[in-house]
Write a protein that holds these residues in place. Structure first.
Motif, PDB file in Angstrom:
ATOM      1  N   ILE A  52       0.832  -1.208   0.000  1.00  0.00           N
ATOM      2  CA  ILE A  52       0.000   0.000   0.000  1.00  0.00           C
ATOM      3  C   ILE A  52       0.871   1.264   0.000  1.00  0.00           C
ATOM      4  O   ILE A  52       0.426   2.331  -0.404  1.00  0.00           O
ATOM      5  CB  ILE A  52      -1.011  -0.006   1.179  1.00  0.00           C
ATOM      6  CG1 ILE A  52      -2.111   1.017   0.941  1.00  0.00           C
ATOM      7  CG2 ILE A  52      -0.311   0.200   2.519  1.00  0.00           C
ATOM      8  CD1 ILE A  52      -3.015   0.711  -0.213  1.00  0.00           C
ATOM      9  N   CYS A  53       2.121   1.146   0.429  1.00  0.00           N
ATOM     10  CA  CYS A  53       3.047   2.275   0.467  1.00  0.00           C
ATOM     11  C   CYS A  53       3.862   2.412  -0.816  1.00  0.00           C
ATOM     12  O   CYS A  53       4.644   3.344  -0.956  1.00  0.00           O
ATOM     13  CB  CYS A  53       4.003   2.124   1.649  1.00  0.00           C
ATOM     14  SG  CYS A  53       3.186   2.039   3.237  1.00  0.00           S
ATOM     15  N   ASN A  54       3.700   1.487  -1.723  1.00  0.00           N
ATOM     16  CA  ASN A  54       4.423   1.489  -2.991  1.00  0.00           C
ATOM     17  C   ASN A  54       3.386   1.736  -4.083  1.00  0.00           C
ATOM     18  O   ASN A  54       2.531   0.884  -4.329  1.00  0.00           O
ATOM     19  CB  ASN A  54       5.114   0.140  -3.176  1.00  0.00           C
ATOM     20  CG  ASN A  54       5.922   0.055  -4.445  1.00  0.00           C
ATOM     21  OD1 ASN A  54       5.469   0.454  -5.503  1.00  0.00           O
ATOM     22  ND2 ASN A  54       7.109  -0.489  -4.331  1.00  0.00           N
ATOM     23  N   VAL A  55       3.437   2.874  -4.721  1.00  0.00           N
ATOM     24  CA  VAL A  55       2.402   3.250  -5.682  1.00  0.00           C
ATOM     25  C   VAL A  55       2.234   2.195  -6.768  1.00  0.00           C
ATOM     26  O   VAL A  55       1.110   1.779  -7.063  1.00  0.00           O
ATOM     27  CB  VAL A  55       2.672   4.648  -6.295  1.00  0.00           C
ATOM     28  CG1 VAL A  55       1.703   4.953  -7.418  1.00  0.00           C
ATOM     29  CG2 VAL A  55       2.592   5.713  -5.220  1.00  0.00           C
ATOM     30  N   GLU A  56       3.326   1.732  -7.359  1.00  0.00           N
ATOM     31  CA  GLU A  56       3.210   0.747  -8.430  1.00  0.00           C
ATOM     32  C   GLU A  56       2.573  -0.551  -7.926  1.00  0.00           C
ATOM     33  O   GLU A  56       1.645  -1.079  -8.523  1.00  0.00           O
ATOM     34  CB  GLU A  56       4.573   0.450  -9.070  1.00  0.00           C
ATOM     35  CG  GLU A  56       5.055   1.515 -10.026  1.00  0.00           C
ATOM     36  CD  GLU A  56       5.751   2.681  -9.325  1.00  0.00           C
ATOM     37  OE1 GLU A  56       6.187   2.525  -8.175  1.00  0.00           O
ATOM     38  OE2 GLU A  56       5.846   3.750  -9.947  1.00  0.00           O
ATOM     39  N   LYS A  57       3.046  -1.073  -6.818  1.00  0.00           N
ATOM     40  CA  LYS A  57       2.507  -2.323  -6.277  1.00  0.00           C
ATOM     41  C   LYS A  57       1.107  -2.132  -5.696  1.00  0.00           C
ATOM     42  O   LYS A  57       0.289  -3.040  -5.733  1.00  0.00           O
ATOM     43  CB  LYS A  57       3.439  -2.894  -5.218  1.00  0.00           C
ATOM     44  CG  LYS A  57       4.729  -3.413  -5.800  1.00  0.00           C
ATOM     45  CD  LYS A  57       5.615  -4.006  -4.724  1.00  0.00           C
ATOM     46  CE  LYS A  57       6.902  -4.516  -5.331  1.00  0.00           C
ATOM     47  NZ  LYS A  57       7.809  -5.055  -4.299  1.00  0.00           N
ATOM     48  N   GLY A  58       0.839  -0.968  -5.159  1.00  0.00           N
ATOM     49  CA  GLY A  58      -0.457  -0.678  -4.564  1.00  0.00           C
ATOM     50  C   GLY A  58      -1.588  -0.602  -5.569  1.00  0.00           C
ATOM     51  O   GLY A  58      -2.761  -0.679  -5.201  1.00  0.00           O
ATOM     52  N   TYR A  59      -1.250  -0.475  -6.840  1.00  0.00           N
ATOM     53  CA  TYR A  59      -2.284  -0.394  -7.868  1.00  0.00           C
ATOM     54  C   TYR A  59      -3.173  -1.637  -7.878  1.00  0.00           C
ATOM     55  O   TYR A  59      -4.346  -1.559  -8.211  1.00  0.00           O
ATOM     56  CB  TYR A  59      -1.656  -0.169  -9.244  1.00  0.00           C
ATOM     57  CG  TYR A  59      -2.672  -0.145 -10.363  1.00  0.00           C
ATOM     58  CD1 TYR A  59      -3.688   0.803 -10.371  1.00  0.00           C
ATOM     59  CD2 TYR A  59      -2.630  -1.070 -11.396  1.00  0.00           C
ATOM     60  CE1 TYR A  59      -4.636   0.831 -11.384  1.00  0.00           C
ATOM     61  CE2 TYR A  59      -3.570  -1.054 -12.414  1.00  0.00           C
ATOM     62  CZ  TYR A  59      -4.565  -0.110 -12.403  1.00  0.00           C
ATOM     63  OH  TYR A  59      -5.508  -0.083 -13.401  1.00  0.00           O
ATOM     64  N   LYS A  60      -2.632  -2.773  -7.449  1.00  0.00           N
ATOM     65  CA  LYS A  60      -3.429  -4.005  -7.480  1.00  0.00           C
ATOM     66  C   LYS A  60      -4.712  -3.887  -6.649  1.00  0.00           C
ATOM     67  O   LYS A  60      -5.682  -4.568  -6.914  1.00  0.00           O
ATOM     68  CB  LYS A  60      -2.598  -5.204  -7.024  1.00  0.00           C
ATOM     69  CG  LYS A  60      -2.388  -5.322  -5.544  1.00  0.00           C
ATOM     70  CD  LYS A  60      -1.573  -6.561  -5.244  1.00  0.00           C
ATOM     71  CE  LYS A  60      -1.738  -6.990  -3.812  1.00  0.00           C
ATOM     72  NZ  LYS A  60      -1.017  -8.224  -3.553  1.00  0.00           N
ATOM     73  N   PHE A  61      -4.726  -3.001  -5.676  1.00  0.00           N
ATOM     74  CA  PHE A  61      -5.910  -2.796  -4.851  1.00  0.00           C
ATOM     75  C   PHE A  61      -6.989  -1.981  -5.574  1.00  0.00           C
ATOM     76  O   PHE A  61      -8.131  -1.929  -5.133  1.00  0.00           O
ATOM     77  CB  PHE A  61      -5.546  -2.088  -3.541  1.00  0.00           C
ATOM     78  CG  PHE A  61      -4.569  -2.867  -2.699  1.00  0.00           C
ATOM     79  CD1 PHE A  61      -4.965  -4.012  -2.027  1.00  0.00           C
ATOM     80  CD2 PHE A  61      -3.252  -2.447  -2.598  1.00  0.00           C
ATOM     81  CE1 PHE A  61      -4.058  -4.732  -1.254  1.00  0.00           C
ATOM     82  CE2 PHE A  61      -2.340  -3.160  -1.821  1.00  0.00           C
ATOM     83  CZ  PHE A  61      -2.743  -4.308  -1.157  1.00  0.00           C
ATOM     84  N   PHE A  62      -6.620  -1.337  -6.687  1.00  0.00           N
ATOM     85  CA  PHE A  62      -7.524  -0.426  -7.386  1.00  0.00           C
ATOM     86  C   PHE A  62      -7.720  -0.757  -8.864  1.00  0.00           C
ATOM     87  O   PHE A  62      -8.517  -0.117  -9.537  1.00  0.00           O
ATOM     88  CB  PHE A  62      -6.997   1.015  -7.267  1.00  0.00           C
ATOM     89  CG  PHE A  62      -6.797   1.446  -5.849  1.00  0.00           C
ATOM     90  CD1 PHE A  62      -7.858   1.915  -5.088  1.00  0.00           C
ATOM     91  CD2 PHE A  62      -5.549   1.356  -5.241  1.00  0.00           C
ATOM     92  CE1 PHE A  62      -7.682   2.288  -3.763  1.00  0.00           C
ATOM     93  CE2 PHE A  62      -5.364   1.728  -3.920  1.00  0.00           C
ATOM     94  CZ  PHE A  62      -6.437   2.196  -3.174  1.00  0.00           C
ATOM     95  N   ARG A  63      -7.000  -1.741  -9.371  1.00  0.00           N
ATOM     96  CA  ARG A  63      -7.003  -2.004 -10.822  1.00  0.00           C
ATOM     97  C   ARG A  63      -8.363  -2.361 -11.392  1.00  0.00           C
ATOM     98  O   ARG A  63      -8.599  -2.181 -12.577  1.00  0.00           O
ATOM     99  CB  ARG A  63      -5.963  -3.050 -11.185  1.00  0.00           C
ATOM    100  CG  ARG A  63      -6.252  -4.422 -10.673  1.00  0.00           C
ATOM    101  CD  ARG A  63      -5.223  -5.416 -11.170  1.00  0.00           C
ATOM    102  NE  ARG A  63      -5.303  -6.610 -10.348  1.00  0.00           N
ATOM    103  CZ  ARG A  63      -4.271  -7.196  -9.812  1.00  0.00           C
ATOM    104  NH1 ARG A  63      -3.072  -6.736 -10.003  1.00  0.00           N
ATOM    105  NH2 ARG A  63      -4.431  -8.277  -9.088  1.00  0.00           N
TER     106      ARG A  63
END
Length: 87
Positions: A52-63
């Motif tokens: 959740i603190c990594n914008v690129e990796k956090g995208y999976k929560f919103f894709r």
């Protein structure tokens, strides 16, 4: 090529966790991340920080909700708003 988020490492997002449900476990009780070094304004676990603190990796929560480019735009907008209001 996939666009990357360019973080300026100001730490404002790390100091603005109050009310952020996804970051509830990181909040030290004052709205600041428990892994944030207030003196140096840096994350003490940056290389192993939560997704959740990594914008690129956090995208999976919103894709399923928005495109990656729109997601980046929203993140930049939040950064700008934090810088504007937390001066």
């Amino acid at each position: 090529m996939k666009q990357e988020f360019k973080c300026i490492k100001c730490g404002l997002c790390c100091m603005s966790l109050k009310g952020v449900e996804q970051a509830k476990k990181l909040d030290d009780g004052t709205g600041v991340c428990k892994y944030f070094d207030r003196k140096n304004k840096l994350c003490t676990i940056y290389d192993t920080r939560p997704e959740i603190c990594n914008v690129e990796k956090g995208y999976k929560f919103f894709r399923d909700k928005i495109s990656y480019n729109e997601y980046l735009k929203l993140n930049y907008r939040v950064c700008e708003e934090l810088r504007r209001t937390k001066k």
